[in-house]
Design a protein around this motif. Structure first.
Motif, PDB file in Angstrom:
ATOM      1  N   ALA A  27       0.965  -1.277  -0.100  1.00 19.15           N
ATOM      2  CA  ALA A  27      -0.099  -0.095  -0.132  1.00 19.15           C
ATOM      3  C   ALA A  27       0.994   1.166  -0.133  1.00 19.15           C
ATOM      4  O   ALA A  27       0.779   2.348  -0.769  1.00 19.15           O
ATOM      5  N   ALA A  28       1.979   1.167   0.710  1.00 13.44           N
ATOM      6  CA  ALA A  28       2.792   2.462   0.718  1.00 13.44           C
ATOM      7  C   ALA A  28       3.573   2.572  -0.475  1.00 13.44           C
ATOM      8  O   ALA A  28       3.512   3.625  -0.908  1.00 13.44           O
ATOM      9  N   ALA A  29       3.960   1.446  -1.112  1.00 14.74           N
ATOM     10  CA  ALA A  29       4.180   1.721  -2.407  1.00 14.74           C
ATOM     11  C   ALA A  29       3.369   2.256  -3.443  1.00 14.74           C
ATOM     12  O   ALA A  29       3.498   3.075  -4.480  1.00 14.74           O
ATOM     13  N   ARG A  30       2.232   1.834  -3.348  1.00 18.06           N
ATOM     14  CA  ARG A  30       1.177   2.107  -4.432  1.00 18.06           C
ATOM     15  C   ARG A  30       0.745   3.678  -4.146  1.00 18.06           C
ATOM     16  O   ARG A  30       0.472   4.596  -5.148  1.00 18.06           O
ATOM     17  N   LEU A  31       0.985   4.383  -2.943  1.00 20.45           N
ATOM     18  CA  LEU A  31       0.859   5.638  -2.524  1.00 20.45           C
ATOM     19  C   LEU A  31       1.960   6.445  -2.498  1.00 20.45           C
ATOM     20  O   LEU A  31       1.862   7.646  -2.333  1.00 20.45           O
ATOM     21  N   HIS A  32       3.313   5.950  -3.091  1.00 19.94           N
ATOM     22  CA  HIS A  32       4.314   6.555  -3.118  1.00 19.94           C
ATOM     23  C   HIS A  32       4.759   7.302  -1.596  1.00 19.94           C
ATOM     24  O   HIS A  32       5.054   8.318  -1.423  1.00 19.94           O
ATOM     25  N   LEU A  33       4.585   6.423  -0.598  1.00 14.75           N
ATOM     26  CA  LEU A  33       4.807   6.892   0.687  1.00 14.75           C
ATOM     27  C   LEU A  33       5.883   5.841   1.255  1.00 14.75           C
ATOM     28  O   LEU A  33       6.082   4.632   0.738  1.00 14.75           O
ATOM     29  N   SER A  34       6.406   6.271   2.375  1.00 18.07           N
ATOM     30  CA  SER A  34       7.199   5.244   3.039  1.00 18.07           C
ATOM     31  C   SER A  34       6.155   4.571   3.899  1.00 18.07           C
ATOM     32  O   SER A  34       4.934   5.033   4.426  1.00 18.07           O
ATOM     33  N   GLN A  35       6.588   3.300   4.334  1.00 19.30           N
ATOM     34  CA  GLN A  35       5.937   2.534   5.270  1.00 19.30           C
ATOM     35  C   GLN A  35       5.395   3.235   6.641  1.00 19.30           C
ATOM     36  O   GLN A  35       4.283   3.229   7.135  1.00 19.30           O
ATOM     37  N   PRO A  36       6.665   3.828   7.338  1.00 20.09           N
ATOM     38  CA  PRO A  36       6.161   4.611   8.486  1.00 20.09           C
ATOM     39  C   PRO A  36       5.306   5.630   8.358  1.00 20.09           C
ATOM     40  O   PRO A  36       4.372   5.895   9.227  1.00 20.09           O
ATOM     41  N   ALA A  37       5.387   6.410   7.067  1.00 19.30           N
ATOM     42  CA  ALA A  37       4.207   7.244   6.710  1.00 19.30           C
ATOM     43  C   ALA A  37       2.969   6.943   6.728  1.00 19.30           C
ATOM     44  O   ALA A  37       1.931   7.517   7.321  1.00 19.30           O
ATOM     45  N   LEU A  38       2.768   5.751   6.144  1.00 21.61           N
ATOM     46  CA  LEU A  38       1.525   5.409   6.056  1.00 21.61           C
ATOM     47  C   LEU A  38       0.999   4.887   7.363  1.00 21.61           C
ATOM     48  O   LEU A  38      -0.234   4.854   7.613  1.00 21.61           O
ATOM     49  N   THR A  39       1.882   4.120   8.227  1.00 21.94           N
ATOM     50  CA  THR A  39       1.567   3.795   9.553  1.00 21.94           C
ATOM     51  C   THR A  39       0.871   4.770  10.550  1.00 21.94           C
ATOM     52  O   THR A  39      -0.215   4.971  11.033  1.00 21.94           O
ATOM     53  N   ARG A  40       1.614   6.049  10.313  1.00 16.88           N
ATOM     54  CA  ARG A  40       1.252   7.162  10.928  1.00 16.88           C
ATOM     55  C   ARG A  40      -0.163   7.677  10.518  1.00 16.88           C
ATOM     56  O   ARG A  40      -0.774   8.006  11.279  1.00 16.88           O
ATOM     57  N   THR A  41      -0.355   7.688   9.174  1.00 18.25           N
ATOM     58  CA  THR A  41      -1.635   8.225   8.644  1.00 18.25           C
ATOM     59  C   THR A  41      -2.801   7.412   8.928  1.00 18.25           C
ATOM     60  O   THR A  41      -3.833   7.823   9.303  1.00 18.25           O
ATOM     61  N   ILE A  42      -2.461   6.081   9.030  1.00 21.38           N
ATOM     62  CA  ILE A  42      -3.603   5.303   9.671  1.00 21.38           C
ATOM     63  C   ILE A  42      -3.906   5.300  11.134  1.00 21.38           C
ATOM     64  O   ILE A  42      -5.012   5.585  11.676  1.00 21.38           O
ATOM     65  N   GLN A  43      -2.790   5.576  12.029  1.00 19.20           N
ATOM     66  CA  GLN A  43      -2.854   5.776  13.307  1.00 19.20           C
ATOM     67  C   GLN A  43      -3.787   7.088  13.466  1.00 19.20           C
ATOM     68  O   GLN A  43      -4.395   7.249  14.598  1.00 19.20           O
ATOM     69  N   GLN A  44      -3.315   8.018  12.599  1.00 20.43           N
ATOM     70  CA  GLN A  44      -4.003   9.239  12.774  1.00 20.43           C
ATOM     71  C   GLN A  44      -5.442   9.100  12.551  1.00 20.43           C
ATOM     72  O   GLN A  44      -6.467   9.688  13.351  1.00 20.43           O
ATOM     73  N   LEU A  45      -5.782   8.422  11.525  1.00 20.64           N
ATOM     74  CA  LEU A  45      -7.417   7.896  11.341  1.00 20.64           C
ATOM     75  C   LEU A  45      -7.935   7.243  12.316  1.00 20.64           C
ATOM     76  O   LEU A  45      -8.976   7.809  12.535  1.00 20.64           O
ATOM     77  N   GLU A  46      -7.301   6.672  13.086  1.00 21.98           N
ATOM     78  CA  GLU A  46      -7.875   5.758  14.175  1.00 21.98           C
ATOM     79  C   GLU A  46      -8.149   6.739  15.351  1.00 21.98           C
ATOM     80  O   GLU A  46      -9.250   6.651  16.230  1.00 21.98           O
ATOM     81  N   ARG A  47      -7.208   7.434  15.546  1.00 19.88           N
ATOM     82  CA  ARG A  47      -7.307   8.541  16.535  1.00 19.88           C
ATOM     83  C   ARG A  47      -8.567   9.336  16.298  1.00 19.88           C
ATOM     84  O   ARG A  47      -9.235   9.780  17.151  1.00 19.88           O
ATOM     85  N   HIS A  48      -8.694  10.007  15.128  1.00 18.20           N
ATOM     86  CA  HIS A  48      -9.762  10.893  14.734  1.00 18.20           C
ATOM     87  C   HIS A  48     -11.212  10.208  14.855  1.00 18.20           C
ATOM     88  O   HIS A  48     -11.883  10.924  15.280  1.00 18.20           O
ATOM     89  N   ILE A  49     -11.341   9.013  14.870  1.00 17.77           N
ATOM     90  CA  ILE A  49     -12.582   8.424  14.955  1.00 17.77           C
ATOM     91  C   ILE A  49     -12.669   7.537  16.017  1.00 17.77           C
ATOM     92  O   ILE A  49     -13.791   7.027  16.585  1.00 17.77           O
ATOM     93  N   GLU A  50     -11.519   7.465  17.069  1.00 21.10           N
ATOM     94  CA  GLU A  50     -11.577   7.057  18.361  1.00 21.10           C
ATOM     95  C   GLU A  50     -12.037   5.557  18.177  1.00 21.10           C
ATOM     96  O   GLU A  50     -12.785   5.047  19.307  1.00 21.10           O
ATOM     97  N   CYS A  51     -11.514   4.701  17.402  1.00 25.94           N
ATOM     98  CA  CYS A  51     -11.858   3.433  17.348  1.00 25.94           C
ATOM     99  C   CYS A  51     -10.785   2.558  16.467  1.00 25.94           C
ATOM    100  O   CYS A  51     -10.270   3.326  15.512  1.00 25.94           O
ATOM    101  N   ARG A  52     -10.536   1.207  16.694  1.00 22.28           N
ATOM    102  CA  ARG A  52      -9.504   0.546  15.808  1.00 22.28           C
ATOM    103  C   ARG A  52     -10.231   0.178  14.650  1.00 22.28           C
ATOM    104  O   ARG A  52     -11.363  -0.146  14.597  1.00 22.28           O
ATOM    105  N   LEU A  53      -9.413   0.313  13.688  1.00 19.86           N
ATOM    106  CA  LEU A  53     -10.067  -0.260  12.093  1.00 19.86           C
ATOM    107  C   LEU A  53      -9.303  -1.399  11.880  1.00 19.86           C
ATOM    108  O   LEU A  53     -10.096  -2.099  11.151  1.00 19.86           O
ATOM    109  N   ILE A  54      -8.252  -1.750  12.314  1.00 16.80           N
ATOM    110  CA  ILE A  54      -7.464  -2.955  11.734  1.00 16.80           C
ATOM    111  C   ILE A  54      -7.090  -3.779  12.868  1.00 16.80           C
ATOM    112  O   ILE A  54      -6.594  -3.413  13.967  1.00 16.80           O
TER     113      ILE A  54
END
Length: 300
Positions: free
Chosen positions: A46-73
């Protein structure tokens, strides 16, 4: 442990820190990253598809989970799995992104293209181009400017229509959109007004009125020109036609001027062997033009 942590271990966002109404500042980038991750079921892919580093993608997903206040994965090393909330969000995220992309595409297709010209637009070309472009949902806005290329350089317009042959800078590109028969313009009280059987070479020594910004004819338009012939310069078509009418010199102009720019003090004469002139279209090629400009060029 962070003193701001909630009972479920999440940390309030900046919005809640500032006393905002809600911490749910979800951005499209969060949703695009989440959908890509769900479709790839793998952070690396997924990171390669988005042209992101894997840590950057992980941080983005973590931000999303914090925003909606629940686990997604589900956090497991054996397989990639979504929680019930994650499955629900995926359905909505796909719909939201599809709606946004559809609206953006529709708005881009209706984008107005700013076309600058100095004088005497080629009528048949413009009518056909406008019809084809507007059939795609776009709009063309015309601007009369003395120097279309300068306006293009300043990005005051998207497309420049010009006739004067010139070397363009490397970031601009052009193409010929029309070839026009050239004719002679002289003052109504000039002895040439009643001349017959004139040839282009016969005119090489007469005083010449030259529109140095957007004109089609200059001293170099004659192969065997008189180096001492008087040259009267101006910077737009209105000045040019008034100087010709005042018998300050002769001029060369595209044949459509006879019907499009009649003047009581000017006579237009056909010169069978006059070299034709060209109409050019120019646009910014670097950086790459917008989709609206590319669409316009496709129908132009």
């Amino acid at each position: 442990m962070d003193e701001r942590a909630q009972p479920d271990g999440t940390v309030p966002t900046a919005a809640s820190d500032r006393g905002g109404d809600s911490p749910t500042q979800i951005e499209l980038r969060h949703l695009r990253a989440y959908v890509a991750l769900c479709e790839e079921s793998n952070y690396t892919r997924a990171a390669a598809r988005l042209h992101l580093s894997q840590p950057a993608l992980t941080r983005t997903i973590q931000q999303l989970e914090r925003h909606i206040e629940c686990r997604l994965i589900e956090r497991t090393s054996r397989r990639f799995a979504l929680t019930d909330e994650g499955t629900e969000l995926l359905t909505h995220a796909r719909r939201i992104l599809a709606d946004v992309d559809t609206v953006a595409a529709q708005l881009r297709s209706r984008a107005a293209i700013e076309v600058g010209f100095a004088w005497l637009l080629p009528t048949s070309w413009l009518a056909a181009t406008r019809r084809r472009y507007e059939a795609l949902g776009g709009r063309i806005t015309l601007h009369r400017v003395d120097d279309p290329l300068a306006a293009l350089e300043a990005r005051a317009i998207d497309i420049a229509i010009y006739r004067r042959e010139t070397q363009l800078p490397s970031h601009l590109e052009s193409r010929v959109i029309a070839t026009e028969q050239r004719m002679l313009a002289v003052a109504a009280n000039s002895p040439l007004a009643d001349a017959t059987d004139l040839r282009w070479a016969d005119l090489a020594g007469y005083p010449l009125v030259v529109n140095v910004v957007s004109g089609t004819t200059h001293a170099g338009s004659w192969e065997q020109g008189d180096p001492d012939r008087p040259i009267i310069t101006c910077r737009n078509f209105d000045e040019w036609i008034e100087l010709v009418a005042a018998n300050r010199g002769i001029g060369g102009v595209p044949a459509l001027a006879r019907s499009r720019a009649p003047h009581p003090g000017v006579v237009y004469l056909d010169i069978p062997d006059a070299p034709p002139s060209h109409v050019y279209l120019a646009w910014h090629a670097k950086p790459a033009p917008s989709r609206a400009v590319q669409r316009f060029l496709g129908v132009a």
